[in-house]
Every structure is written in C-alpha cells, then in structure tokens.
Scaffold this motif. Structure first.
Motif, mmCIF file in Angstrom:
data_model
loop_
_atom_site.group_PDB
_atom_site.id
_atom_site.type_symbol
_atom_site.label_atom_id
_atom_site.label_comp_id
_atom_site.label_asym_id
_atom_site.label_seq_id
_atom_site.Cartn_x
_atom_site.Cartn_y
_atom_site.Cartn_z
ATOM 1 N N THR A 110 70.565 15.074 -1.023
ATOM 2 C CA THR A 110 70.926 15.944 -0.512
ATOM 3 C C THR A 110 69.463 16.223 0.735
ATOM 4 N N GLY A 155 66.845 17.382 -2.775
ATOM 5 C CA GLY A 155 67.312 17.397 -4.326
ATOM 6 C C GLY A 155 67.939 16.517 -4.593
ATOM 7 N N LEU A 156 69.213 15.977 -5.658
ATOM 8 C CA LEU A 156 70.224 14.746 -6.225
ATOM 9 C C LEU A 156 71.222 16.027 -6.350
ATOM 10 N N ASP A 157 72.062 16.327 -5.969
ATOM 11 C CA ASP A 157 73.367 16.252 -6.266
ATOM 12 C C ASP A 157 74.053 15.859 -7.813
ATOM 13 N N ASN A 163 70.049 20.786 -10.586
ATOM 14 C CA ASN A 163 69.938 21.418 -8.750
ATOM 15 C C ASN A 163 68.846 21.876 -8.293
ATOM 16 N N PHE A 177 67.319 30.487 -10.955
ATOM 17 C CA PHE A 177 65.730 30.352 -10.664
ATOM 18 C C PHE A 177 65.237 31.131 -9.661
ATOM 19 N N TYR A 210 61.325 30.401 -7.403
ATOM 20 C CA TYR A 210 60.515 29.651 -7.427
ATOM 21 C C TYR A 210 58.436 29.849 -6.718
ATOM 22 N N ARG A 262 72.251 29.628 -7.702
ATOM 23 C CA ARG A 262 73.532 27.932 -6.917
ATOM 24 C C ARG A 262 74.764 29.436 -7.817
ATOM 25 N N TYR A 296 76.028 22.497 -2.884
ATOM 26 C CA TYR A 296 74.554 22.331 -3.368
ATOM 27 C C TYR A 296 73.827 23.682 -3.303
ATOM 28 N N LEU A 354 71.018 26.730 -2.893
ATOM 29 C CA LEU A 354 70.572 27.927 -2.733
ATOM 30 C C LEU A 354 70.862 29.418 -1.887
#
Lengths: 116, 113
Positions: free
Chosen positions: A31, A95-97, A103, B34, B36, B93, B99, B101
């Motif tokens: 992604t 990212g790697l879904d 996530n 999350f 950040y 999320r 996917y 955010l």
C-alpha cells in the motif's frame, strides 16, 4: 534499515509549471499513500494505492493532480499546472496490508514544494 | 462517521514535567488506535499503538491506554525531555474498513530546558 525515499526533498517552481514528485516505497509493502501537510489544513490524504491500483483519490484535485504507480518500486504525484496554493509538504507513506500487522504506515521525509 | 479529536496546541512544558495530550475518537466497533510523532523537518513515525480495549501501548517512555468507555487514547509521559519537542498525531483505523487512517489535527509539544 528499510525506508521510504522521496525525491526531490525540496522544489521551488513558478506558477503554471509541472511538478513531479517521486516515492520509492519499502520493498514488499503493498500500500502507498500520498499526503499533503500545510499549517492551515494539517495532514490531508490525497490518494492511496493497494497492489499498485488506486483505491481512493477523492482528496485530490482531479483537474491538476494525478497519482500513479508505474511499478511496485515507484509512485509518482504530478501537479500540472502548479499554483501557489499547492505550496505544502507532500509525504509518501507505505505499508503492508496484511492481517496481524496492525496497519502501520511508514512515512518518507517529504517533498517541500514552493510555488511562486 | 469516524473522527479523532486532539487537544489544541502548542503545549509548552518544562523539562522533566509530566505530559498528557488528550485524544478522543468517534468510531463504530473497536478501532485500532495509534500515536505518531513528527520531529522537525521529518516525516511521521509510529510512536505506539493499541488494537483492543484496555490495551496499553508504550514506547520511549510514552504510554497510552485504549479506553472504550470514554472513547479516549490519551498520550502520557512521566518526565519529558527537550528532545521530545515534536508534533504528535493521534489516529484510528476503523474495523472492517480499508487501510486508511483517520488522523487528528496534531498537537505541537514544546519542551523548554
């Protein structure tokens, strides 16, 4: 140490010129996200891709912006023609879904664009 | 819809002070949450995360607990340093979504020696 890379880091251009920003996502990530950050608007999502296919570009002004992934190692964001209001920092993130990865998005250092 | 609300900054503290940055959210179900951090001139990087209610995320002395009953995920640190000066973003999320955010507006933290 895998990182997202972005080029150029800084770009100053004149109104009306084409601007191309490039991003190399982390190898193996599926992604890619493009964000724009300004003092006034904060962090805005412009577009995102999964497996190189655009899934959402609703945040992007369609008349002048375009985003593509010619291959899995390169994402591009183009502005044509550029305008002073496009001045911002543009971030790419990858990212790697995948189930269980929570996530996390990994951000590049950004391209600071100034349109005169 | 889903949203994240953070306390407005800047937050200015002296070194070794206790830090709290408030974050509340609106989402259906159980989102992942999350924090950040963005240091000057850099991109954002994940600080900590929590994926279910009552989970506590922690990293570099920072902590945040996922509170479903108050829909909050407040960031805390017992003793801040000048090097903690940065902008902090809370994000979520939502479950069963893409996917993407959902980001808070960010809170700038300034630590004075």
């Amino acid at each position: 140490d895998a990182r997202v890379t972005q080029t150029p880091r800084h770009k100053v251009t004149e109104m009306g010129q084409e601007v191309t920003m490039r991003c190399q996502p982390i190898l193996g990530h599926n992604t890619v996200f493009w964000y724009r950050q300004t003092m006034m608007q904060g962090l805005e999502l412009l577009a995102y891709f999964r497996n190189r296919a655009p899934l959402d570009d609703s945040g992007m002004p369609k008349d002048r912006f375009s985003a593509e992934m010619p291959d899995a190692t390169l994402a591009t964001l183009k502005i044509q023609p550029s305008e002073p209001r496009d001045s911002a920092v543009y971030f790419c993130a990858s990212g790697l879904d995948k189930k269980g990865t929570h996530n996390e998005q990994f951000f590049g250092p950004g391209t600071r664009l100034t349109v005169l | 819809g889903n949203s994240v609300t953070q306390m407005e900054g800047p937050v200015t503290l002296s070194e070794e002070a206790f830090l709290t940055i408030n974050c509340t959210y609106t989402a259906t179900g159980y989102p992942s949450l999350f924090w950040y951090v963005q240091y000057p001139g850099e991109g954002l990087q994940l600080l900590l995360k929590a994926t279910k209610a009552d989970d506590k995320g922690s990293n570099k002395g920072f902590e945040a607990t996922y509170r479903k009953e108050t829909t909050s995920f407040h960031l805390e640190k017992g003793s801040v340093q000048v090097s903690d000066s940065a902008v902090y973003f809370c994000a979520l999320r939502a479950p069963w979504t893409d996917y993407q955010l959902i980001w808070g507006a960010g809170t700038k933290l300034i630590i004075k020696p």
